[in-house]
Motif scaffolding. Sequence first.
Motif, PDB file in Angstrom:
ATOM      1  N   GLU A  54      -4.548  18.685 -78.544  1.00 32.86           N
ATOM      2  CA  GLU A  54      -3.262  18.104 -78.166  1.00 32.86           C
ATOM      3  C   GLU A  54      -2.197  18.429 -79.203  1.00 32.86           C
ATOM      4  O   GLU A  54      -1.043  18.738 -78.866  1.00 32.86           O
ATOM      5  N   ALA A  55      -2.568  18.350 -80.487  1.00 35.87           N
ATOM      6  CA  ALA A  55      -1.616  18.692 -81.546  1.00 35.87           C
ATOM      7  C   ALA A  55      -1.211  20.156 -81.451  1.00 35.87           C
ATOM      8  O   ALA A  55      -0.037  20.504 -81.619  1.00 35.87           O
ATOM      9  N   ALA A  56      -2.179  21.031 -81.160  1.00 40.07           N
ATOM     10  CA  ALA A  56      -1.871  22.451 -81.016  1.00 40.07           C
ATOM     11  C   ALA A  56      -0.948  22.684 -79.829  1.00 40.07           C
ATOM     12  O   ALA A  56      -0.038  23.533 -79.895  1.00 40.07           O
ATOM     13  N   GLY A  57      -1.166  21.946 -78.731  1.00 35.66           N
ATOM     14  CA  GLY A  57      -0.293  22.080 -77.569  1.00 35.66           C
ATOM     15  C   GLY A  57       1.138  21.699 -77.886  1.00 35.66           C
ATOM     16  O   GLY A  57       2.085  22.396 -77.489  1.00 35.66           O
ATOM     17  N   LEU A  58       1.320  20.597 -78.626  1.00 31.84           N
ATOM     18  CA  LEU A  58       2.664  20.195 -79.021  1.00 31.84           C
ATOM     19  C   LEU A  58       3.276  21.196 -79.990  1.00 31.84           C
ATOM     20  O   LEU A  58       4.465  21.512 -79.902  1.00 31.84           O
ATOM     21  N   ALA A  59       2.468  21.692 -80.922  1.00 34.38           N
ATOM     22  CA  ALA A  59       2.978  22.682 -81.871  1.00 34.38           C
ATOM     23  C   ALA A  59       3.421  23.950 -81.146  1.00 34.38           C
ATOM     24  O   ALA A  59       4.449  24.553 -81.494  1.00 34.38           O
ATOM     25  N   ARG A  60       2.655  24.361 -80.125  1.00 32.41           N
ATOM     26  CA  ARG A  60       3.054  25.546 -79.343  1.00 32.41           C
ATOM     27  C   ARG A  60       4.348  25.284 -78.593  1.00 32.41           C
ATOM     28  O   ARG A  60       5.216  26.160 -78.502  1.00 32.41           O
ATOM     29  N   TRP A  61       4.486  24.076 -78.042  1.00 29.38           N
ATOM     30  CA  TRP A  61       5.715  23.726 -77.326  1.00 29.38           C
ATOM     31  C   TRP A  61       6.905  23.809 -78.279  1.00 29.38           C
ATOM     32  O   TRP A  61       7.963  24.355 -77.922  1.00 29.38           O
ATOM     33  N   LEU A  62       6.744  23.274 -79.483  1.00 28.34           N
ATOM     34  CA  LEU A  62       7.811  23.338 -80.473  1.00 28.34           C
ATOM     35  C   LEU A  62       8.117  24.790 -80.856  1.00 28.34           C
ATOM     36  O   LEU A  62       9.279  25.197 -80.942  1.00 28.34           O
ATOM     37  N   ARG A  63       7.046  25.571 -81.090  1.00 32.26           N
ATOM     38  CA  ARG A  63       7.236  26.967 -81.454  1.00 32.26           C
ATOM     39  C   ARG A  63       7.977  27.721 -80.355  1.00 32.26           C
ATOM     40  O   ARG A  63       8.854  28.557 -80.636  1.00 32.26           O
ATOM     41  N   ASP A  64       7.660  27.431 -79.093  1.00 30.03           N
ATOM     42  CA  ASP A  64       8.336  28.099 -77.978  1.00 30.03           C
ATOM     43  C   ASP A  64       9.830  27.788 -77.975  1.00 30.03           C
ATOM     44  O   ASP A  64      10.653  28.654 -77.657  1.00 30.03           O
ATOM     45  N   ARG A  65      10.194  26.540 -78.313  1.00 32.05           N
ATOM     46  CA  ARG A  65      11.615  26.197 -78.359  1.00 32.05           C
ATOM     47  C   ARG A  65      12.312  26.962 -79.484  1.00 32.05           C
ATOM     48  O   ARG A  65      13.444  27.429 -79.338  1.00 32.05           O
ATOM     49  N   VAL A  66      11.620  27.076 -80.621  1.00 35.54           N
ATOM     50  CA  VAL A  66      12.179  27.834 -81.738  1.00 35.54           C
ATOM     51  C   VAL A  66      12.301  29.311 -81.361  1.00 35.54           C
ATOM     52  O   VAL A  66      13.313  29.969 -81.641  1.00 35.54           O
ATOM     53  N   ASP A  67      11.266  29.851 -80.702  1.00 33.11           N
ATOM     54  CA  ASP A  67      11.302  31.251 -80.259  1.00 33.11           C
ATOM     55  C   ASP A  67      12.477  31.497 -79.314  1.00 33.11           C
ATOM     56  O   ASP A  67      13.193  32.504 -79.428  1.00 33.11           O
TER      57      ASP A  67
END
Length: 612
Positions: A297-310
């Motif tokens: 779940e933490a990795a999923g949120l981190a990916r979501w955040l990374r996608d927004r930054v990307d």
Amino acid sequence: MTDFPLIADHGLIGDLQTAALVSTEGTVDWWCAPRFDSPSVFGALLDTERGGHLSTRPTTGTFTTKQLYLPDTAILVTRFLTTAGVGEIVDFMPIAADRDGTTRHRLVRLVRCVRGEMTFAFHLAPRFDYGREQFRTHANDDGAIFEGPTSTLRVRLIRAPGDEHLGRSTVDSSGDVHGELRLVAGQVRGLVLETGPGTLDEVPVTEALRLYHETEAFWTRWINRSTYDGRWREMVNRSAITLKLMTYAPTGALVAAPTAALPEQLGGERNWDYRYTWVRDASFSVYSLLSLGFTDEAAGLARWLRDRVDEQAEKGDGGPLNIMYRIDGSSDLIEETLPHWSGYRNSAPVRIGNGAAGQLQLDIYGEAIDSLYVAHRSGLSLGHRGWVAVRDLLDWVAANWSQPEEGIWETRGGRQNFTYGRLMCWVALDRGLRLAADYGRPAPLDTWREARDAIYDEIMQRGWSPSRQAFRQHYETDVLDSSLLRMPTVGFITPGDPMWASTLQAMESELVTDSLVYRYDPAASPDGLRGDEGTFSLCTFQYVTALAAAGKVEKARFTFEKMLTYANHLGLYSEEIGLTGEQLGNFPQAFTHLALIDAAVTLNRQLDNARR
């Protein structure tokens, strides 16, 4: 149905794409489908007359209700005690991904008689698109279909062979369906509500029970992954399940709350739509979930955040992140009001969408980069593309940290030089420097370091109030702000520093009441809105963390235990606590539950250390 239930008189069920609230009297009075941020199917929580609901209750004149979760699950049980017998409603939502690969959203309501004989009356009154969409009703012996231009709800009866004698149903002039179920001890029947088109046929009891057992197994398997074995396991587990219920599985995004427009003050205008994902909330959640061992779940949120930054990096305009997004990552959050709805206990306006989405809030960069750093330390790597996006973001922070902003509390009274925003810009640059060193990645280290150190000096000089002997909300005021409780948590200042000790003491004298913590004093610091608000539950749990870190372990524990008494009967919290202890604001709130987890983990560790 004319009276509003208390906000706290609800439990939450969901399927990891949407969620519903069920009152202690067995009424589903909030459900948006097919997603958290979709228009409502049931909205009686915000207008009992025009919002729509599903109610099921004994026909006996008087009854007593009790409500609980099946332990370690999101299956909600509402019990009815009457003079004729004891009955139960069991509500749950099967996880949205079905066996055949399709996605449908089902709300299952099992109705059973436990002792004696009971007759349950049910009333189905959907109101699509916040009550703005007309519909037609088609009913037969197996259930009913409510069909509008863009929305469809199918209601299928849970039956067994020979059940024709158990009850009857009728359709009234509004298109609502009324019916009865007559049961004796041991019988289980009920309803399955499904969104979208499909056939209208009965659901065998055996199929309904299969869904029940599958849902139970899903939740027990999931919570058993928790690594927390401390003193407050039941409350921590319930908070973890609640956060999971507010997670949109297709993207990993976490909504701030599954509700909209529940007031921070009864009769006031502080009524916001929280069915979106804040960069801040998602960032905090990465840390909280990792502390319990929920790495997926933490990795999923981190990916979501990374996608927004990307995405921001791909725009190439050097602009800032949005402070919030829809759960799919889009940013169309236009705010509007629903004038035809009365609001919870006449707290108008009812707002959907969120006009704060375009605000500049500098703290989100620190929270986002800190969460990526915490994820990195837990073994979740950041690839080349992610690093380039982070580097671009930190370049923007280094160049823009000194501008006024709206601040963490999304005030609408104009931009200020908020101390907390500066603090989190310091965090962003500090964590960026650490990431660059750990990964050995190219970065303008001198530029970042210079900006980080300049922020530190400015906070110590301009963020400090000599007259209050405390760090202040922004540079043009002496008002205190409990967001600064995180100063030692993020490593800006040590818990034993005299400047922090006097700040904590000042907050305790002004912002703390019966262990509950206000965000700030809106009368002393106008925020562009009328009225007052309650104490902010997130801040209370952060106060516990600050006390524990400062070595005031027993005081922290007593404060934490007192705060637990303000939870509702199921262990859930809304955003705020009112003067008489009532829950206020959107419910349940992710911010509060993740802060509870952080406080429990920190306090448990400190108590263990103190006894060694």
